[in-house]
Enzyme design. Structure first.
Site, PDB file in Angstrom:
ATOM      1  N   LYS A 197       0.817  -1.079  -0.076  1.00  0.00           N
ATOM      2  CA  LYS A 197      -0.146   0.009  -0.063  1.00  0.00           C
ATOM      3  C   LYS A 197       0.741   1.150  -0.194  1.00  0.00           C
ATOM      4  CE  LYS A 197      -3.388   2.673   2.665  1.00  0.00           C
ATOM      5  NZ  LYS A 197      -4.347   2.389   3.832  1.00  0.00           N
ATOM      6  N   GLU A 203      10.412  -4.731   4.483  1.00  0.00           N
ATOM      7  CA  GLU A 203      10.422  -5.994   3.859  1.00  0.00           C
ATOM      8  C   GLU A 203      10.458  -6.049   2.732  1.00  0.00           C
ATOM      9  OE1 GLU A 203       8.840  -5.067   6.727  1.00  0.00           O
ATOM     10  OE2 GLU A 203       9.103  -6.151   8.370  1.00  0.00           O
ATOM     11  N   GLY A 254      -4.640  -1.713   5.038  1.00  0.00           N
ATOM     12  CA  GLY A 254      -3.934  -2.684   4.590  1.00  0.00           C
ATOM     13  C   GLY A 254      -4.648  -4.291   4.723  1.00  0.00           C
ATOM     14  N   ARG A 255      -5.302  -4.339   5.912  1.00  0.00           N
ATOM     15  CA  ARG A 255      -5.771  -5.707   6.183  1.00  0.00           C
ATOM     16  C   ARG A 255      -7.357  -5.904   5.769  1.00  0.00           C
ATOM     17  NH1 ARG A 255      -4.456  -2.429  10.283  1.00  0.00           N
ATOM     18  NH2 ARG A 255      -6.304  -1.480  11.529  1.00  0.00           N
ATOM     19  N   GLU A 340      -4.923  -6.570  14.725  1.00  0.00           N
ATOM     20  CA  GLU A 340      -4.260  -5.423  14.119  1.00  0.00           C
ATOM     21  C   GLU A 340      -5.432  -4.243  14.447  1.00  0.00           C
ATOM     22  OE1 GLU A 340      -2.347  -4.052  10.325  1.00  0.00           O
ATOM     23  OE2 GLU A 340      -0.702  -4.602  11.349  1.00  0.00           O
ATOM     24  N   HIS A 371      -4.852 -33.253  16.998  1.00  0.00           N
ATOM     25  CA  HIS A 371      -3.853 -34.184  17.327  1.00  0.00           C
ATOM     26  C   HIS A 371      -2.547 -33.386  17.925  1.00  0.00           C
ATOM     27  CE1 HIS A 371      -5.838 -37.754  15.999  1.00  0.00           C
ATOM     28  NE2 HIS A 371      -6.180 -36.975  14.881  1.00  0.00           N
ATOM     29  N   LYS A 480       9.340  -0.489  14.099  1.00  0.00           N
ATOM     30  CA  LYS A 480      10.034  -0.339  12.708  1.00  0.00           C
ATOM     31  C   LYS A 480      11.066   0.801  13.039  1.00  0.00           C
ATOM     32  CE  LYS A 480       5.974  -0.724   9.980  1.00  0.00           C
ATOM     33  NZ  LYS A 480       4.937  -0.174   9.201  1.00  0.00           N
TER      34      LYS A 480
HETATM   35  O1  F6P Z   1       3.192  -2.636   9.734  1.00  0.00           O
HETATM   36  C1  F6P Z   1       1.902  -2.740   9.523  1.00  0.00           C
HETATM   37  C2  F6P Z   1       1.252  -2.635   8.238  1.00  0.00           C
HETATM   38  O2  F6P Z   1       1.214  -1.510   7.820  1.00  0.00           O
HETATM   39  C3  F6P Z   1       0.083  -3.346   7.949  1.00  0.00           C
HETATM   40  O3  F6P Z   1      -0.860  -2.757   8.559  1.00  0.00           O
HETATM   41  C4  F6P Z   1       0.081  -3.656   6.501  1.00  0.00           C
HETATM   42  O4  F6P Z   1      -0.867  -4.618   6.161  1.00  0.00           O
HETATM   43  C5  F6P Z   1       1.570  -4.261   6.218  1.00  0.00           C
HETATM   44  O5  F6P Z   1       2.237  -3.394   7.160  1.00  0.00           O
HETATM   45  C6  F6P Z   1       2.070  -4.052   4.764  1.00  0.00           C
HETATM   46  O6  F6P Z   1       1.873  -2.464   4.534  1.00  0.00           O
HETATM   47  P1  F6P Z   1       2.176  -2.130   3.158  1.00  0.00           P
HETATM   48  O7  F6P Z   1       1.152  -2.686   2.167  1.00  0.00           O
HETATM   49  O8  F6P Z   1       2.010  -0.625   2.988  1.00  0.00           O
HETATM   50  O9  F6P Z   1       3.507  -2.767   2.594  1.00  0.00           O
END
Ligand code: F6P
Length: 510
Positions: A197, A203, A254-255, A340, A371, A480
């Site tokens: 987003k 990452e 995002g979620r 979240e 199990h 972060k």
């Molecule tokens: O760090 C949390 C978060 O912002 C989530 O809310 C989101 O889904 C995820 O990181 C990834 O964010 P982005 O889509 O901006 O890379």
């Protein structure tokens, strides 16, 4: 009004005291109508709530609390596009992504038109890639909402997926993950989707840069053909050299972004028609949430049950047990959705809360969980409300399997409730352990869409009762920031000013 200020709060506390002696077995024996009264049909989903620690009085008090906390008004504000995400001053309109074209007038008509313009472009691209036999592997690079939703849905809908294309999901900054995926790939047959987003997530940016380097090192040069970006930050994608981009908007959390361009891997797997079915199923649940009276509104009943368990019965977790192996990533997806969204300690005005919010969500598909950790669910000292999910019709034709699977899920709900009295000591099961049972007729794009929208809305309902902002996530920011600082120190070796534990760990890993 906050839930602890409503006229139902104290009566619910008293009711919970009285409920100490509640026994599901007696409740069923005393009320022949219990299963029917506590069952609820919603689009594509049948819910049996009757094995929960509730009765008619509980539901009535919870409904009173829903009225007084303005759940319906808050819901309607969301569906009007008001900025209910107050800490970020944003609207919350993931539901608009599944709204049929041309179905809204007024201020929302223009954003809806944009949604459909982007959707058409994205679905046309998905079809183009599906027809492109040279592309055999699609790698989604994203994390959190830009990973869990599409990954969960691609797996869940594998029976609807085009043969001949493999989907990979790389989320972790741990290079083992990307390296492991790249090992089996050839640049000319691979399409990378960089899903973020913000297009700033460490990452995803690290993985995207490495994927680009790998692609070029393998002799690839047509970045435009082999990379696409799914983002609200089109400029940042362009700066990376990615020209094919599908956008979305800041009013999609995002979620909650599976329905947007972030769903592209799903559209590639199941095709444009399948993706439209997914949206239609979710829209059907949106309509149910908006129109059904609160007492017969499945997301409302589930959300209120969550509040009852968390704040009055003091059950602190919920275990998710999808009895369908294709739903194996659903618990992880629901963890982000619930925790979240509702893992907050202040109300929407920033005032500290005096009551609990998000439960811990966890789980694995059945029968595997049986199990592993079901021992604790049956005989442990904590009561963990279960959420079973089952699908009536299988898509395979293997003999016996599905009957055995369904027998197990029904038997587990039964065993948790009935317990076993006739043996003492280690063999004794107290029973009276609560569960919800969600049943789909079939696992299809439409029913999955409805199931996910149901979960989104139940999270909305409990968040609305708690008076929190379910749509921000400030709690992920500190880690972060500190990771950036520690990263610089790892490179330089400077441990000055750190606490002794952090300094010692830093020195050990260098
Ligand atoms: O760090 C949390 C978060 O912002 C989530 O809310 C989101 O889904 C995820 O990181 C990834 O964010 P982005 O889509 O901006 O890379």
């Amino acid at each position: 009004m906050r839930c602890d200020q409503t006229s139902a709060w104290a009566p619910l506390q008293q009711h919970a005291q009285a409920f100490r002696g509640f026994d599901l077995r007696h409740a069923f024996a005393a009320d022949a109508d219990r299963a029917a009264a506590l069952s609820q049909s919603a689009p594509y989903v049948f819910a049996d709530l009757s094995k929960n620690h509730v009765d008619a009085a509980t539901e009535a008090l919870l409904q009173e609390m829903a009225q007084q906390t303005g759940v319906a008004a808050q819901r309607d504000a969301m569906f009007r596009g008001e900025h209910i995400n107050v800490s970020e001053d944003r609207a919350v309109m993931h539901w608009l992504l599944r709204q049929p074209a041309g179905s809204l007038q007024g201020e929302l008509a223009a954003p809806l038109a944009q949604v459909h313009e982007t959707l058409s472009a994205m679905l046309a691209y998905a079809e183009q890639v599906r027809a492109d036999e040279q592309i055999t592997d699609v790698v989604n690079i994203g994390i959190g909402g830009s990973d869990l939703g599409p990954q969960m849905a691609v797996l869940a809908l594998q029976d609807f997926a085009l043969a001949g294309k493999r989907f990979h999901f790389v989320s972790n900054v741990d290079g083992h993950e990307l390296a492991g995926v790249l090992k089996g790939l050839k640049a000319e047959h691979t399409l990378f989707l960089v899903a973020s987003k913000t297009f700033t997530t460490q990452e995803t940016m690290t993985n995207a840069h490495s994927a680009l380097q790998w692609f070029k090192a393998q002799g690839g040069h047509d970045v435009a053909r082999h990379f696409a970006a799914l983002t609200t930050n089109v400029q940042a994608a362009a700066a990376l050299g990615i020209r094919t981009t599908f956008g979305f908007w800041d009013w999609v959390g995002g979620r909650y972004s599976l329905w947007s361009a972030i769903g592209l891997p799903v559209a590639m797997a199941i095709g444009a028609a399948g993706f439209k079915d997914l949206l239609a199923g979710a829209h059907a649940m949106d309509q149910h949430f908006q129109a059904a009276p609160l007492a017969h509104n499945l997301p409302v009943r589930l959300g209120l049950l969550d509040v009852w368990y968390r704040n009055f019965m003091h059950y602190t977790s919920r275990s998710i047990a999808p009895y369908h192996s294709a739903l194996r990533r659903l618990p992880a997806y629901l963890q982000q959705l619930e925790m979240e969204s509702n893992g907050k300690r202040v109300d929407r005005h920033g005032q500290a809360l005096t009551y609990g919010t998000s439960p811990v969500l966890w789980g694995e598909p059945g029968t595997n969980g049986q199990h592993a950790y079901f021992q604790m669910l049956h005989q442990g000292t904590d009561i963990v409300p279960m959420e079973f999910m089952a699908v009536k019709k299988p898509t395979h034709s293997l003999k016996d399997h599905h009957e055995l699977l369904l027998a197990n899920v029904i038997a587990q709900a039964q065993a948790l409730m009935l317990g076993q009295d006739d043996a003492g000591g280690h063999r004794h099961f107290t029973g009276n352990r609560p569960s919800t049972f969600l049943l789909l007729d079939e696992l299809t794009p439409a029913s999955l869409g409805a199931l996910i929208a149901l979960q989104e809305h139940r999270v909305f309902v409990s968040g609305a009762v708690w008076g929190i902002n379910s749509f921000d996530q400030w709690g992920v920011e500190l880690g972060k920031v500190l990771a950036k600082d520690i990263h610089a120190r790892l490179v330089s070796g400077d441990a000055s000013g750190l606490d002794a534990s952090t300094a010692s760990l830093l020195n050990r890993v260098r």
